[in-house]
Design a protein around this motif. Structure first.
Motif, PDB file in Angstrom:
ATOM      1  N   HIS A  34      -4.296  -5.729   3.052  1.00 34.08           N
ATOM      2  CA  HIS A  34      -5.188  -5.162   2.242  1.00 34.08           C
ATOM      3  C   HIS A  34      -6.220  -5.358   1.275  1.00 34.08           C
ATOM      4  O   HIS A  34      -5.448  -5.157   0.432  1.00 34.08           O
ATOM      5  CB  HIS A  34      -6.013  -4.612   3.453  1.00 34.08           C
ATOM      6  CG  HIS A  34      -5.678  -2.893   3.283  1.00 34.08           C
ATOM      7  ND1 HIS A  34      -6.164  -2.329   2.445  1.00 34.08           N
ATOM      8  CD2 HIS A  34      -4.777  -1.996   3.921  1.00 34.08           C
ATOM      9  CE1 HIS A  34      -5.482  -1.053   2.328  1.00 34.08           C
ATOM     10  NE2 HIS A  34      -4.780  -1.115   3.245  1.00 34.08           N
ATOM     11  N   GLY A  35      -7.122  -5.547   0.980  1.00 30.43           N
ATOM     12  CA  GLY A  35      -8.355  -5.347  -0.188  1.00 30.43           C
ATOM     13  C   GLY A  35      -8.518  -4.185  -0.240  1.00 30.43           C
ATOM     14  O   GLY A  35      -8.306  -3.068   0.207  1.00 30.43           O
ATOM     15  N   PHE A  36      -9.046  -3.508  -1.437  1.00 26.61           N
ATOM     16  CA  PHE A  36      -9.658  -2.928  -1.649  1.00 26.61           C
ATOM     17  C   PHE A  36     -10.768  -1.784  -0.921  1.00 26.61           C
ATOM     18  O   PHE A  36     -11.865  -2.427  -0.606  1.00 26.61           O
ATOM     19  CB  PHE A  36     -10.403  -2.691  -3.493  1.00 26.61           C
ATOM     20  CG  PHE A  36     -10.686  -0.869  -3.496  1.00 26.61           C
ATOM     21  CD1 PHE A  36      -9.692   0.030  -4.399  1.00 26.61           C
ATOM     22  CD2 PHE A  36     -11.976  -1.204  -4.446  1.00 26.61           C
ATOM     23  CE1 PHE A  36     -10.296   1.604  -4.941  1.00 26.61           C
ATOM     24  CE2 PHE A  36     -12.083   0.340  -4.884  1.00 26.61           C
ATOM     25  CZ  PHE A  36     -11.380   1.299  -5.159  1.00 26.61           C
ATOM     26  N   THR A  37     -10.935  -0.444  -0.408  1.00 24.16           N
ATOM     27  CA  THR A  37     -11.519   0.157   0.393  1.00 24.16           C
ATOM     28  C   THR A  37     -12.072  -0.553   2.012  1.00 24.16           C
ATOM     29  O   THR A  37     -12.352  -0.590   3.017  1.00 24.16           O
ATOM     30  CB  THR A  37     -13.259   0.044   0.230  1.00 24.16           C
ATOM     31  OG1 THR A  37     -13.612  -1.612  -0.273  1.00 24.16           O
ATOM     32  CG2 THR A  37     -13.619   0.190  -1.473  1.00 24.16           C
ATOM     33  N   GLY A 114      -1.848 -10.992   0.615  1.00 22.01           N
ATOM     34  CA  GLY A 114      -3.092  -9.760  -0.407  1.00 22.01           C
ATOM     35  C   GLY A 114      -4.121 -11.078  -0.239  1.00 22.01           C
ATOM     36  O   GLY A 114      -4.619 -12.011  -1.237  1.00 22.01           O
ATOM     37  N   THR A 115      -5.457  -9.582  -0.085  1.00 21.67           N
ATOM     38  CA  THR A 115      -6.863  -9.993  -0.107  1.00 21.67           C
ATOM     39  C   THR A 115      -7.188  -9.568  -1.362  1.00 21.67           C
ATOM     40  O   THR A 115      -6.914  -8.265  -1.526  1.00 21.67           O
ATOM     41  CB  THR A 115      -7.761 -10.021   0.559  1.00 21.67           C
ATOM     42  OG1 THR A 115      -7.550  -8.840   1.154  1.00 21.67           O
ATOM     43  CG2 THR A 115      -7.632 -11.312   2.035  1.00 21.67           C
ATOM     44  N   VAL A 121      -1.975  -6.932  -6.241  1.00 19.28           N
ATOM     45  CA  VAL A 121      -1.218  -6.694  -5.764  1.00 19.28           C
ATOM     46  C   VAL A 121       1.048  -7.339  -5.445  1.00 19.28           C
ATOM     47  O   VAL A 121       1.938  -7.328  -6.095  1.00 19.28           O
ATOM     48  CB  VAL A 121      -0.362  -5.835  -4.673  1.00 19.28           C
ATOM     49  CG1 VAL A 121       0.682  -5.387  -4.112  1.00 19.28           C
ATOM     50  CG2 VAL A 121      -1.373  -4.532  -4.445  1.00 19.28           C
ATOM     51  N   THR A 122      -0.398  -8.671  -5.032  1.00 22.98           N
ATOM     52  CA  THR A 122       1.015  -9.759  -4.982  1.00 22.98           C
ATOM     53  C   THR A 122       1.402 -10.280  -6.257  1.00 22.98           C
ATOM     54  O   THR A 122       2.416 -10.155  -6.070  1.00 22.98           O
ATOM     55  CB  THR A 122       0.037 -10.661  -3.243  1.00 22.98           C
ATOM     56  OG1 THR A 122       0.135 -10.440  -2.403  1.00 22.98           O
ATOM     57  CG2 THR A 122       1.210 -12.100  -3.615  1.00 22.98           C
ATOM     58  N   LEU A 123       0.418 -10.688  -6.727  1.00 21.44           N
ATOM     59  CA  LEU A 123       1.043 -11.384  -7.998  1.00 21.44           C
ATOM     60  C   LEU A 123       1.472 -10.210  -9.443  1.00 21.44           C
ATOM     61  O   LEU A 123       2.456 -10.587 -10.124  1.00 21.44           O
ATOM     62  CB  LEU A 123      -0.107 -11.147  -9.223  1.00 21.44           C
ATOM     63  CG  LEU A 123      -0.919 -12.720  -8.513  1.00 21.44           C
ATOM     64  CD1 LEU A 123      -2.228 -13.049  -9.042  1.00 21.44           C
ATOM     65  CD2 LEU A 123      -0.410 -14.129  -8.341  1.00 21.44           C
ATOM     66  N   GLY A 124       1.068  -8.510  -9.302  1.00 19.79           N
ATOM     67  CA  GLY A 124       2.616  -8.107  -9.648  1.00 19.79           C
ATOM     68  C   GLY A 124       3.374  -7.754  -9.075  1.00 19.79           C
ATOM     69  O   GLY A 124       4.782  -7.623 -10.241  1.00 19.79           O
ATOM     70  N   GLY A 140      -6.873 -12.819  -6.384  1.00 22.80           N
ATOM     71  CA  GLY A 140      -6.165 -12.010  -6.536  1.00 22.80           C
ATOM     72  C   GLY A 140      -6.426 -12.340  -8.313  1.00 22.80           C
ATOM     73  O   GLY A 140      -6.526 -13.585  -8.373  1.00 22.80           O
ATOM     74  N   MET A 141      -5.809 -11.507  -9.315  1.00 22.26           N
ATOM     75  CA  MET A 141      -5.493 -12.145 -10.632  1.00 22.26           C
ATOM     76  C   MET A 141      -4.245 -11.159 -11.238  1.00 22.26           C
ATOM     77  O   MET A 141      -4.370 -10.314 -10.594  1.00 22.26           O
ATOM     78  CB  MET A 141      -6.965 -11.582 -11.275  1.00 22.26           C
ATOM     79  CG  MET A 141      -7.220 -10.279 -11.030  1.00 22.26           C
ATOM     80  SD  MET A 141      -6.623  -9.152 -13.485  1.00 22.26           S
ATOM     81  CE  MET A 141      -6.587  -8.263 -12.846  1.00 22.26           C
TER      82      MET A 141
END
Length: 255
Positions: A34-37, A114-115, A121-124, A140-141
């Motif tokens: 999931h995303g932040f918050t 992931g969003t 996170v996914t890209l890392g 993401g980035m």
């Protein structure tokens, strides 16, 4: 019928979704971050559609989110962003190992999506885990070091004290570099990767993500079907229904 189970993988609360008639079998496996918050429950619509297609989907709560929330908000939580990202990358391996040990994963068929923060996170994670066979980044980035440096510059400009010593900051930036996909795109190894991003995103800059996509296109010259970027002309920091359906389709085709 799709079954939703609430579980704990070590100390990580997760929701697991799978079709009831096959839930005890080895299935292609997807982790959704999931995303932040946000929290794991907020992405059940993705998980449901993927589970209908025959995947086992696990949605974890990241550090300081959902059931693991410690009541932090605003700048206090913002300061912990990279702690959360790095911790989540480490926990992906824990989750995968538990399901692997339980013989519930169809060998070699593991996806990651992931969003927003989850896309980051996914890209890392693609720099760390060869077992991720297909991935989707939604808003993401990959520019960990660059993005962190921009955050630091913004804090300094606003005279906000950085809660890290110079040594701690150097250690953090070093760790981020090790997981920065933009610095080591060769680690993609041609694995299927889809991006979705809104051009009007005010949170995670669209230009960063699209720039990275352009730089990695030559790496996919032999398998262009394994790389896709979907731009939404009108979207801000919210994935459209098209993005949802294309995510499901991507894993159906590549996993």
């Amino acid at each position: 019928m799709v079954v939703i189970e609430h579980k704990h993988i070590k100390e990580i609360p997760v929701l697991e979704l799978a079709r009831q008639e096959v839930k005890g079998e080895r299935l292609p496996f997807i982790i959704f971050v999931h995303g932040f918050t946000s929290a794991k429950e907020h992405n059940l619509h993705y998980a449901y559609l993927l589970a209908e297609k025959g995947f086992r989907v696990v949605l974890p709560d990241t550090l300081l989110h959902g059931e693991r929330s410690e009541g932090l908000s605003g700048s206090d939580l913002n300061f912990r962003l990279w702690d959360i990202v790095l911790n989540t990358i480490a926990e992906l391996n824990i989750i995968r190992d538990v399901y692997e040990d339980a013989d519930l994963i169809n060998k070699g068929r593991i996806g990651l999506v992931g969003t927003s923060m989850g896309g980051i996170v996914t890209l890392g994670a693609l720099t760390q885990y060869e077992w991720v066979k297909a991935a989707v980044s939604l808003m993401g980035m990959p520019y960990y070091e660059k993005f962190a440096q921009l955050q630091l510059d913004e804090l300094k400009k606003n005279n906000i004290k950085i809660p890290l010593s110079s040594e701690e900051l150097a250690d953090l930036l070093g760790t981020l570099r090790e997981r920065d996909l933009s610095l080591q795109p060769e680690k993609l190894g041609g694995r299927p990767l889809m991006f979705w991003h809104g051009k009007k995103d005010p949170v995670v800059p669209y230009s960063y993500t699209y720039q990275f996509y352009e730089t990695i296109q030559p790496l996919y010259s032999d398998s262009p079907e394994n790389l896709m970027f979907i731009s939404d002309e009108q979207a801000g920091h919210k994935v459209s229904r098209e993005g949802l359906l294309e995510t499901v389709k991507w894993f159906g085709e590549h996993l």
